[in-house]
Scaffold this motif. Structure first.
Motif, mmCIF file in Angstrom:
data_model
loop_
_atom_site.group_PDB
_atom_site.id
_atom_site.type_symbol
_atom_site.label_atom_id
_atom_site.label_comp_id
_atom_site.label_asym_id
_atom_site.label_seq_id
_atom_site.Cartn_x
_atom_site.Cartn_y
_atom_site.Cartn_z
ATOM 1 N N HIS A 94 10.895 21.381 -60.226
ATOM 2 C CA HIS A 94 10.233 19.846 -59.577
ATOM 3 C C HIS A 94 10.237 18.847 -60.944
ATOM 4 C CE1 HIS A 94 7.775 16.858 -57.811
ATOM 5 N NE2 HIS A 94 7.144 16.750 -58.843
ATOM 6 N N VAL A 136 18.310 13.505 -58.670
ATOM 7 C CA VAL A 136 18.261 15.174 -58.474
ATOM 8 C C VAL A 136 16.840 15.399 -58.802
ATOM 9 C CG1 VAL A 136 19.228 17.313 -59.140
ATOM 10 C CG2 VAL A 136 20.727 15.307 -59.548
ATOM 11 N N ASP A 169 13.357 17.663 -56.739
ATOM 12 C CA ASP A 169 13.359 19.127 -56.592
ATOM 13 C C ASP A 169 14.775 19.794 -56.279
ATOM 14 O OD1 ASP A 169 10.878 18.314 -56.943
ATOM 15 O OD2 ASP A 169 10.364 18.525 -54.610
ATOM 16 N N HIS A 170 14.972 20.908 -57.101
ATOM 17 C CA HIS A 170 16.275 21.892 -56.684
ATOM 18 C C HIS A 170 15.874 23.198 -56.931
ATOM 19 C CE1 HIS A 170 16.606 20.877 -61.075
ATOM 20 N NE2 HIS A 170 17.045 22.103 -61.002
ATOM 21 N N SER A 229 18.079 27.188 -57.259
ATOM 22 C CA SER A 229 19.298 27.666 -57.786
ATOM 23 C C SER A 229 19.244 29.020 -57.811
ATOM 24 C CB SER A 229 19.484 27.253 -59.202
ATOM 25 O OG SER A 229 18.961 27.439 -60.114
ATOM 26 N N ALA A 262 20.144 20.548 -54.547
ATOM 27 C CA ALA A 262 19.159 19.533 -54.444
ATOM 28 C C ALA A 262 19.457 18.447 -53.382
ATOM 29 C CB ALA A 262 19.108 19.011 -55.839
ATOM 30 N N ASN A 263 18.270 17.851 -53.028
ATOM 31 C CA ASN A 263 18.382 16.524 -52.124
ATOM 32 C C ASN A 263 19.130 16.697 -50.996
ATOM 33 O OD1 ASN A 263 16.584 15.357 -53.979
ATOM 34 N ND2 ASN A 263 18.348 14.033 -54.904
#
Length: 164
Positions: free
Chosen positions: A72, A78, A80-81, A83, A108-109
């Motif tokens: 976060h 970009v 919150d993402h 992986s 993300a997004n």
């Protein structure tokens, strides 16, 4: 003088114990706290992340890893993402120092995807026979946009699993 001798003996014991940890056939579980504004790239604001890892030693001193992480940050582009990725570590001379490399797919997004290869240098400090504290410096290269490439510091906790 006595303190120095005790410190030397403790270091030798840790080195002897560590040498058995990186053997073929052992497993590994790990978790890291990343970010905390200890990384830099051209897009982020406040940043905090967590990472979970599982690994296996197919050969002495070589660990294969699978990982997942969530971050976060305060970025507008970009935010919150999550992986997922794979990688490996090579432990140098059984002392806990390791070199790592891997690649992860970042999402993300709901519309941004990026493949990010990375490298890291870290150290596994054994606090008992199987538990470690693992600080590492890392670099992840973005293929989408160089501003998303990241240099950072992470601190993790590792558990080396034994079958005996």
């Amino acid at each position: 003088m006595i303190k120095r001798c005790m410190l030397l003996v403790a270091a030798m014991i840790v080195s002897i114990c560590a040498s058995a940890q990186f053997q073929e056939g052992k497993g590994y579980l790990g978790a890291s706290l990343t970010g905390l504004d200890l990384h830099y790239n051209g897009q982020d604001g406040f940043n905090i992340g967590v990472q979970a890892k599982a690994g296996y030693f197919p050969w002495d001193n070589v660990m294969l890893l699978a990982m997942v992480d969530a971050v976060h940050n305060g970025s507008k582009t970009v935010a919150d993402h999550i992986s997922v990725g794979v990688g490996g570590r090579y432990y140098i001379t059984q002392n806990g120092l390791y070199l790592g490399a891997g690649a992860k797919l970042l999402h993300a997004n709901h519309s941004y995807n990026d493949l990010m290869p990375g490298i890291e240098v870290g150290y596994a400090f054994f606090i008992n026979r199987s538990v470690t504290i693992e600080p590492a410096i890392y670099y992840d290269q973005s293929f989408k946009k160089h501003d998303y490439s990241t240099v950072g510091l992470k601190v993790g906790l590792g558990i080396y699993l034994f079958d005996d």
